[in-house]
Design an enzyme around this catalytic site. Structure first.
Site, PDB file in Angstrom:
ATOM      1  N   GLY A  37       0.833  -1.198   0.000  1.00 39.13           N
ATOM      2  CA  GLY A  37       0.000   0.000   0.000  1.00 39.13           C
ATOM      3  C   GLY A  37       0.865   1.244   0.000  1.00 39.13           C
TER       4      GLY A  37
ATOM      5  N   SER B 140       2.865  -6.907  -3.594  1.00 38.26           N
ATOM      6  CA  SER B 140       2.311  -5.601  -3.966  1.00 38.26           C
ATOM      7  C   SER B 140       3.415  -4.553  -3.900  1.00 38.26           C
ATOM      8  CB  SER B 140       1.138  -5.260  -3.050  1.00 38.26           C
ATOM      9  OG  SER B 140       0.423  -4.148  -3.518  1.00 38.26           O
TER      10      SER B 140
ATOM     11  N   ASP C 149      -5.721 -10.723 -10.224  1.00 39.47           N
ATOM     12  CA  ASP C 149      -5.333  -9.513  -9.494  1.00 39.47           C
ATOM     13  C   ASP C 149      -6.028  -8.313 -10.131  1.00 39.47           C
ATOM     14  OD1 ASP C 149      -3.963  -7.239  -8.449  1.00 39.47           O
ATOM     15  OD2 ASP C 149      -2.209  -8.475  -8.055  1.00 39.47           O
TER      16      ASP C 149
ATOM     17  N   HIS D  43      -5.645 -10.088  -5.356  1.00 38.51           N
ATOM     18  CA  HIS D  43      -4.414  -9.368  -5.063  1.00 38.51           C
ATOM     19  C   HIS D  43      -3.717  -9.929  -3.821  1.00 38.51           C
ATOM     20  CE1 HIS D  43      -1.470  -6.285  -5.121  1.00 38.51           C
ATOM     21  NE2 HIS D  43      -1.864  -5.748  -3.978  1.00 38.51           N
TER      22      HIS D  43
END
Length: 543
Positions: A110, A197, A431, A470
């Site tokens: 993130g 990620s 994803d 994801h």
């Protein structure tokens, strides 16, 4: 000469402060605690430290009682930003008493902004895995140079941007290795990185900017083009879905653009066309390279009903799978892979959300739009509205950050490959934010620069995860031990020709199913006999 007693060894360790025998079986709890607390006084450049000893079983995280270890937390380069806020590169390091000689850097995700649990991924046999800390890894994590969790307003500070791009991870890796040497009297025998990620991007960054730091890097669903491509796709997909959303009280309700029943219709069509391409219809699409679906087959010939999709819905979904384009038709990012896990909660959370009000809560509108406003645009544009994204001009405002942040451009990795580093990519086929097509494209370019996929597999491999949303979830066998496979590759020369993966015991579709994850371009093909739920019934096969 008589063999020293355990007490003598422990006393010697304490007297030497942090000598090489630290962490051995001979350390009693008192000595281990002394050694731990002494780490707070270790000289680390521009860094303040705390060190707390945590006895065996004293702390439980995620239902796992942590083994005895030293918890070190630090702040590097503390300062006040141009926005008047306090900044520092925060890190957390866990140093187990029973150290296995390995160092693991856990990537973030993130917008970062927090330290996470720092206990590592689960390792060991399927069904009996436990966090890597329990296997003796020294593990570190960092907040990326700012606090505040998912918020991206740190992007108003130029130094914080650089920290989040690469500097925080560089400093944390160097500091962690210094503290490991102080605690155990030597540096790690082998160093590894694992992240998904944003953490996957960070791992790629290390192979490019700091190729000597790690022996093995695991990059899962890497955000390699987040500030120049994937965020554009998020704005594009959000716009297309909002345009077809039903209007209530004058505002579109994004979550209702496609109902769960609509998504199941689309998933069913994908399964109908592609499920059995791997030799068995099992609710998963393993042979994604051969999957070709025209969702127009689902379009209603009259009024919208429960058995068909409206023309607008078909058009929006086709746009998502094709990918964003500007008004000249130039592709700006890869489209999404056609995978049946579009009917799973993880896909909805990113694309549609669950809000029934005029304020959408999809991750496109929260996480990605926030990062765009504050960090990916240069300069920041705090008042920018996601639906106002201009696909002709706004990508230019993202170029400056992309030049220091994104990792898709370096497709040679010359220094990392030359020093013997190993790189493992993994990517979920469903994803909804970072397209697996983009990772396949990068891997193909990397392979082309190293004599083709056959030659490139000597140091880098890509594993597709059918049905995974994801980083986890979906119609997938998403539990696996990539770290041990990487360790065997680096330390024993045993290249991972397949990874054993499993679905959880509580998976709603196929509990306890196992499958092999195959190195690209191979896929898992059913042998024609044997238990369909068992990985042993599948062979990694070239398309």
């Amino acid at each position: 000469m008589p063999t020293p007693s355990r007490h003598a060894l422990a006393t010697a360790c304490a007297a030497a402060m942090l000598a090489a025998c630290g962490g051995s079986d001979g350390d009693d709890a008192a000595t281990a605690q002394q050694q731990c607390e002494a780490l707070a006084r270790t000289a680390v450049p521009a860094t303040s430290l705390t060190a707390v000893y945590q006895a065996d079983g004293a702390v439980t995280i995620q239902n796992y009682a942590l083994p005895a270890h030293c918890l070190v937390e630090g702040k590097t380069n503390e300062r006040t930003g141009v926005d008047g806020k306090a900044y520092a590169i925060g890190f957390r390091l866990r140093l187990p008493d029973q150290w296995n000689g390995r160092f693991l850097f856990m990537g973030g995700g993130g917008n970062d902004g927090s330290l996470g649990t720092t206990i590592g991924p689960n390792v060991g046999p399927i069904g009996g895995m436990k966090p890597a800390l329990g296997e003796g890894y020294a593990i570190v994590s960092t907040d990326g140079g700012h606090t505040g969790g998912r918020g991206a307003d740190f992007g108003s500070d130029p130094i914080a941007r650089i920290d989040h791009a690469y500097n925080a991870f560089d400093k944390t890796a160097v500091n962690a290795k210094s503290l490991i040497a102080a605690r155990y009297g030597r540096g790690p025998d082998h160093s590894y990185f694992s992240g998904c990620s944003g953490g996957g991007r960070q791992g790629m960054m290390f192979t490019q900017r700091f190729p000597a730091y790690f022996d093995g890097v695991i990059a899962h669903a890497p955000a390699m083009r987040v500030s120049s491509g994937a965020t554009i796709a998020a704005m594009f997909n959000n716009l297309k879905l909002t345009q077809i959303a039903p209007v209530e009280n004058g505002s579109p309700i994004l979550s209702k653009a496609l109902t769960d029943a609509d998504l199941k219709l689309a998933a069913g069509k994908i399964l109908e066309r592609c499920d059995a391409l791997d030799g068995v219809a099992d609710g998963m699409v393993n042979h994604f390279q051969a999957c070709n679906v025209d969702l127009a087959e689902l379009q209603c010939t009259g009024a919208k009903t429960a058995t068909c999709l409206s023309a607008d819905q078909v058009g929006a979904m086709k746009a998502l799978f094709d990918g964003p384009r500007n008004t000249a038709g130039t592709r700006l990012y890869a489209g999404q892979v056609m995978d049946p896990a579009i009917d799973q909660p993880g896909w909805r959370a990113w694309t549609l959300g669950s809000s029934t009000s005029a304020t959408p809560n999809s991750a496109y509108n929260t996480l990605m739009a926030d990062a765009l406003r504050w960090e990916f645009f240069t300069p920041p544009d705090p008042d920018f509205a996601a639906l106002d994204f201009d696909f002709d001009t706004d990508p230019l405002r993202m170029a400056a950050t992309s030049s220091v942040y994104d990792t898709y451009a370096d497709d040679k990795l010359t220094a990392y490959q030359a020093r013997g580093g190993k790189l493992m990519f993994l990517h979920g086929m469903a994803d909804p934010i970072f397209s697996a097509h983009d990772t396949v494209d990068y891997y193909q370019r990397l392979a082309a620069n190293h004599g083709g996929i056959g030659a490139a597999r000597a140091f880098s491999r890509l594993y597709a995860i059918p049905g995974e949303n994801h980083c986890s979830g979906g119609r997938a066998t998403d539990q696996f031990d990539a770290l041990t496979a990487m360790v065997d590759w680096v330390e024993k020369g045993q290249a991972p020709d397949r990874l054993l993966a499993a679905a959880s015991s509580t998976h709603p579709l196929f509990p306890n199913r196992t499958r092999p994850l195959c190195p690209y371009p191979q896929y898992a093909k059913y042998n024609g006999t044997g238990n369909v739920e068992d990985a042993a019934s599948f062979t990694c096969t070239a398309p």
